[in-house]
Design a protein around this motif. Structure first.
Motif, short mmCIF file in Angstrom:
data_model
loop_
_atom_site.label_atom_id
_atom_site.label_comp_id
_atom_site.label_asym_id
_atom_site.label_seq_id
_atom_site.Cartn_x
_atom_site.Cartn_y
_atom_site.Cartn_z
N ALA A 300 0.83 -1.25 0.17
CA ALA A 300 0.00 -0.13 -0.08
C ALA A 300 0.81 1.10 -0.02
O ALA A 300 0.34 2.30 -0.62
CB ALA A 300 -0.81 0.05 1.21
N LEU A 301 2.06 0.95 0.75
CA LEU A 301 2.85 2.57 0.82
C LEU A 301 3.53 2.54 -0.40
O LEU A 301 3.92 3.96 -0.60
CB LEU A 301 3.71 2.12 2.33
CG LEU A 301 3.40 2.30 3.40
CD1 LEU A 301 4.28 2.02 4.56
CD2 LEU A 301 2.59 3.47 3.69
N TYR A 307 -5.67 1.58 -0.44
CA TYR A 307 -5.97 1.61 0.92
C TYR A 307 -6.97 2.64 1.21
O TYR A 307 -7.23 3.30 0.25
CB TYR A 307 -4.67 1.77 1.67
CG TYR A 307 -4.20 3.08 1.47
CD1 TYR A 307 -2.99 3.12 0.34
CD2 TYR A 307 -4.49 4.28 1.82
CE1 TYR A 307 -2.47 4.25 -0.20
CE2 TYR A 307 -3.70 5.61 1.35
CZ TYR A 307 -2.98 5.49 0.37
OH TYR A 307 -2.40 6.64 0.07
N GLN A 308 -7.51 2.64 2.25
CA GLN A 308 -8.85 3.57 2.55
C GLN A 308 -7.74 4.50 3.72
O GLN A 308 -7.17 4.02 4.40
CB GLN A 308 -9.82 3.04 3.36
CG GLN A 308 -10.69 2.21 2.20
CD GLN A 308 -11.60 1.41 2.84
OE1 GLN A 308 -12.02 1.23 3.93
NE2 GLN A 308 -12.47 0.57 1.75
N GLY A 309 -8.36 5.85 3.83
CA GLY A 309 -7.70 6.69 4.38
C GLY A 309 -6.38 7.38 4.09
O GLY A 309 -6.39 7.10 2.65
N GLY A 314 6.39 12.59 5.64
CA GLY A 314 6.51 14.27 6.19
C GLY A 314 5.16 14.64 6.42
O GLY A 314 4.22 13.93 7.29
N HIS A 315 4.88 15.70 5.81
CA HIS A 315 3.37 16.18 5.98
C HIS A 315 2.79 16.18 4.77
O HIS A 315 1.52 16.85 4.70
CB HIS A 315 3.64 17.62 6.53
CG HIS A 315 4.39 17.74 7.85
ND1 HIS A 315 3.76 17.43 8.94
CD2 HIS A 315 5.38 18.05 8.18
CE1 HIS A 315 4.39 17.51 10.02
NE2 HIS A 315 5.74 18.09 9.59
N GLN A 316 3.30 15.66 3.76
CA GLN A 316 2.62 15.85 2.29
C GLN A 316 1.63 14.22 2.28
O GLN A 316 2.45 13.25 2.57
CB GLN A 316 3.71 15.58 1.29
CG GLN A 316 3.88 16.91 0.68
CD GLN A 316 4.97 16.92 -0.49
OE1 GLN A 316 5.93 16.26 -0.34
NE2 GLN A 316 4.48 17.15 -1.58
N ASN A 317 0.47 14.29 1.71
CA ASN A 317 -0.21 13.28 1.36
C ASN A 317 0.26 12.08 0.28
O ASN A 317 0.67 13.13 -0.58
CB ASN A 317 -1.70 13.61 1.22
CG ASN A 317 -2.58 12.55 0.95
OD1 ASN A 317 -2.31 11.23 0.76
ND2 ASN A 317 -3.71 12.80 1.60
N ILE A 318 0.61 11.36 0.40
CA ILE A 318 1.46 10.61 -0.54
C ILE A 318 0.41 10.64 -1.79
O ILE A 318 1.05 10.20 -3.19
CB ILE A 318 1.89 9.14 -0.36
CG1 ILE A 318 0.79 8.07 -0.02
CG2 ILE A 318 2.76 9.18 1.01
CD1 ILE A 318 1.32 6.87 0.29
N LEU A 409 12.03 0.90 2.63
CA LEU A 409 11.23 -0.31 3.12
C LEU A 409 11.68 -1.58 2.80
O LEU A 409 12.39 -1.82 1.49
CB LEU A 409 9.91 -0.43 2.66
CG LEU A 409 9.25 0.97 2.67
CD1 LEU A 409 7.69 0.85 1.82
CD2 LEU A 409 8.79 1.44 3.96
N MET A 410 12.11 -2.47 3.85
CA MET A 410 12.72 -3.73 3.41
C MET A 410 11.81 -5.08 3.70
O MET A 410 11.48 -4.99 4.92
CB MET A 410 14.26 -3.70 4.17
CG MET A 410 14.81 -2.65 4.10
SD MET A 410 16.54 -2.48 4.81
CE MET A 410 17.54 -3.29 3.54
#
Lengths: 472, 213
Positions: A300-301, A307-309, A314-318, A409-410
């Motif tokens: 999801a990342l 994903y929901q939500g 940082g402060h930026q919505n991906i 991410l690993m």
């Protein structure tokens, strides 16, 4: 049925021996655990015993010695004799099924066994209800989770009722409870006279089930042990409990924040959090049962699945960051190493990262030093697809560290890395964190000495992520 | 109706369509198929797709015939309607479950099981393949490389994955007891009933009405 392997050796041409003068005998109704370092050739041995090799070997090889089933050389058994007597289940739960639904796949297997049509459906119903899998009967197989697929694969094996059962890491995607349940089933099957061989890295719960333990070493020879305690890898399963600090939210800056974040697999809720932070410049370890959704969270990342939500970098919505920029900031080492590679040879792979690095953090000298320490330096000209699993993992890690994304991410980065290289790999990650401020979030089943590496530990359970002091 | 019989009818009609220059005949086939599709409760979205997808090539054929063709305007419209007739008759099979088709091809048309089950298992890979393509693109972006649909690297990586999967699938089929030249039993007996053969013949006759009158 008994299985005898005598003086069996196997190697690909111009490679070192995978199996070297292997000798052992398994009697009727025994359950054997086959273990050893990853990449040592356990799956290969299983495929020879299951009669899949040499048919599915696609390069030149040398083989000598014999494998006998009930005194008969396996080479001389006809395909249908073999399939009636030996079944095998594979490591990867995907790509194990021919038909679209569970019921159809079971029909397919039983038709192959030439079970008479009027007995097929009763056998299927009996097996499914015996193992409490009735609700799967009409499910589409591609909507099942990895662990559910493994359970179905096992049910099919039960229905096929073969005398020899070969299982290659059957629990790789199964949680602790399901593992216990399946091991009990195997115990019953053994009491009914089946001969069972299981390949597994995890030695838990075999103590009262297995009759004998085989350990396949990296050099291709096998030792047999009567007691689980004598296995060379036994001590890795009895490490001391480890402890971690809890993060102090006020002093740390968030790397990734999840807000009202929900993750689903089909209709099943995997994760639901109101607010959760991962932190910058730290190494964070995520643990949790198999199939709980750790890899799905990473998927999801990296925007591979929905994903929901909201998730914030940082402060930026991906969602508002363009992919090109986003993937300069967030990187991942994939669980399946072959997904990672872009080039053909090891050196081209490294060069690509050096040329395209988001930040030039590593000097050529430093990279060479690490290639040496990770034992990759002599493989620079080799094709990435012919490296062993552990070598592929190390190459993945170093390529992504050179890229230097803000956050790495690993997903299972240590899988298949032998214990000698593991320490060097830890050193590399520590160096990246301390000297190059690399933020890392790691999913791992390999937990030995993790408190030496990770700053924080997150427990993923009951659809929640919780920072935890303890790791057992 | 038996799926193999359906395929045979569609193939026969396809052949006839190819050699018949008859606008009404083409439209008649489209209408008959449309009636069957509506009877099978085709989704409006799927119907829209079926109407729109052939439009561009059909218009292409029409325009090239109208302006450049040697066979005149009527032939342009024959080609235009013929394309729709192909598309609609093929669509009849869409509602047939894949497994039913499998069993029928194996039992009625006696296609080798190797081929039948190979195709079925490959169909299951389509959704995985879409995910794999996305993964390859993301993995490349993380290394500073943007792959487009025309990038050879994308295909190279996809082919490597396909090879890996095909071996896994073939091994899995064998471990589930599949033997290439072996005998199998059949739980679902796909018999072709006499009534179905009569129906098939009637369908083919009914389709000929515009040509006959």
């Amino acid at each position: 049925m008994s299985i005898t392997v005598s003086n069996f050796s196997f190697q690909y041409q111009n490679h070192q021996k995978i199996l070297n003068q292997v000798n052992f005998k398994i009697n009727d109704g025994q359950l054997i655990l086959l273990t050893g370092p990853s990449g040592s050739g356990k799956s290969t041995l299983l495929k020879w015993m299951g009669g899949l090799y040499p048919q599915f070997i696609d390069q030149k090889y040398k083989v000598s010695g014999e494998i006998n089933i009930n005194g008969k050389n396996i080479k001389k058994l006809k395909a249908n004799q073999l399939s009636q007597n030996v079944v095998m289940m594979f490591q990867n739960p995907n790509h194990q099924f021919t038909m679209p639904t569970v019921n159809n796949e079971m029909i397919f297997a039983l038709e192959n066994q030439r079970v008479s049509p009027n007995r097929i459906q009763p056998i299927i119903d009996q097996v499914l209800s015996r193992y409490h899998l009735n609700h799967f009967k009409h499910r589409q197989i591609n909507t099942l989770s990895g662990g559910e697929k493994q359970q179905v694969a096992l049910a099919i094996i039960m229905a096929m009722n073969s005398k020899v059962i070969l299982l290659d890491e059957p629990f790789a995607n199964v949680d602790f409870k399901a593992r216990k349940k399946i091991l009990n089933i195997l115990k019953q099957l053994k009491q009914n006279g089946k001969t069972i061989i299981i390949v597994d890295h995890d030695l838990n719960q075999y103590e009262h089930i297995a009759d004998c333990y085989l350990y396949l070493f990296n050099d291709g020879h096998i030792d047999s042990f009567n007691h689980i305690q004598s296995l060379p890898n036994y001590k890795w399963f009895h490490t001391e409990p480890q402890s971690f600090q809890l993060p102090n939210n006020h002093q740390l800056s968030p790397a990734i924040t999840l807000a009202n974040f929900q993750l689903l697999r089909g209709n099943k809720k995997l994760l639901s959090v109101n607010q959760f932070h991962f932190f910058m410049n730290k190494i964070t370890l995520i643990t949790g049962d198999n199939g709980i959704g750790k890899s799905t969270l990473f998927e999801a990342l990296i925007k591979l699945i929905k994903y929901q939500g909201d998730a914030f970098l940082g402060h930026q919505n991906i969602k508002k960051i363009k992919n090109k920029q986003y993937f300069q900031k967030i990187g991942m080492t994939f669980q399946d190493a072959e997904d990672q590679f872009i080039e053909i040879t090891v050196q081209d792979e490294i060069k690509l990262s050096m040329n395209n690095a988001n930040q030039k953090q590593y000097s050529k000298k430093e990279i060479l030093k690490w290639l040496k320490r990770l034992n990759l330096i002599h493989h620079l000209k080799q094709t990435v697809y012919t490296l062993s699993e552990g070598q592929q993992k190390k190459l993945q890690i170093i390529s992504m560290l050179i890229m230097h994304p803000q956050i790495l991410l690993m997903d299972e980065p240590f899988q298949g890395i032998d214990y000698a290289s593991l320490n060097e790999t830890y050193q590399l990650l520590k160096d990246a964190n301390q000297n190059h401020h690399q933020t890392m979030i790691i999913i791992s089943h390999q937990l030995a000495d993790m408190d030496q590496l990770a700053d924080y530990h997150i427990q993923f359970q009951d659809q929640k992520l919780i920072y935890s002091r303890q790791l057992k | 109706m038996n799926p193999s019989l359906k395929i045979i009818i569609i193939l026969l009609l396809g052949l006839e369509l190819t050699f018949t220059q008859h606008i009404i005949f083409n439209i008649w086939i489209v209408l008959l198929c449309l009636a069957i599709l509506l009877f099978q409760r085709i989704k409006p979205k799927a119907l829209m797709y079926l109407l729109l997808a052939p439009l561009l090539p059909a218009v292409g054929l029409l325009v090239s015939q109208l302006f450049y063709g040697a066979n005149g305007k009527v032939f342009g419209w024959v080609l235009f309607t013929r394309l729709y007739a192909y598309a609609f008759s093929g669509a009849i099979l869409v509602k047939t479950p894949l497994t039913k088709l499998t069993y029928s091809l194996e039992e009625n048309l006696h296609l080798p099981p190797k081929m039948v089950y190979g195709v079925v298992s490959a169909c299951a890979l389509v959704s995985d393949f879409i995910t794999e393509i996305k993964t390859i693109k993301i993995a490349s972006s993380m290394r500073g490389i943007t792959l487009h649909f025309w990038s050879p690297k994308l295909y190279f990586k996809a082919i490597i994955a396909a090879f890996r999967w095909s071996t896994q699938l073939a091994e899995a089929m064998i471990s589930h007891g599949f033997v290439e030249e072996g005998q199998r039993t059949h739980l679902i007996q796909m018999k072709i009933k006499p009534s179905e053969i009569i129906a098939a013949v009637l369908i083919i006759v009914v389709v000929q009405i515009p040509i006959m009158v």
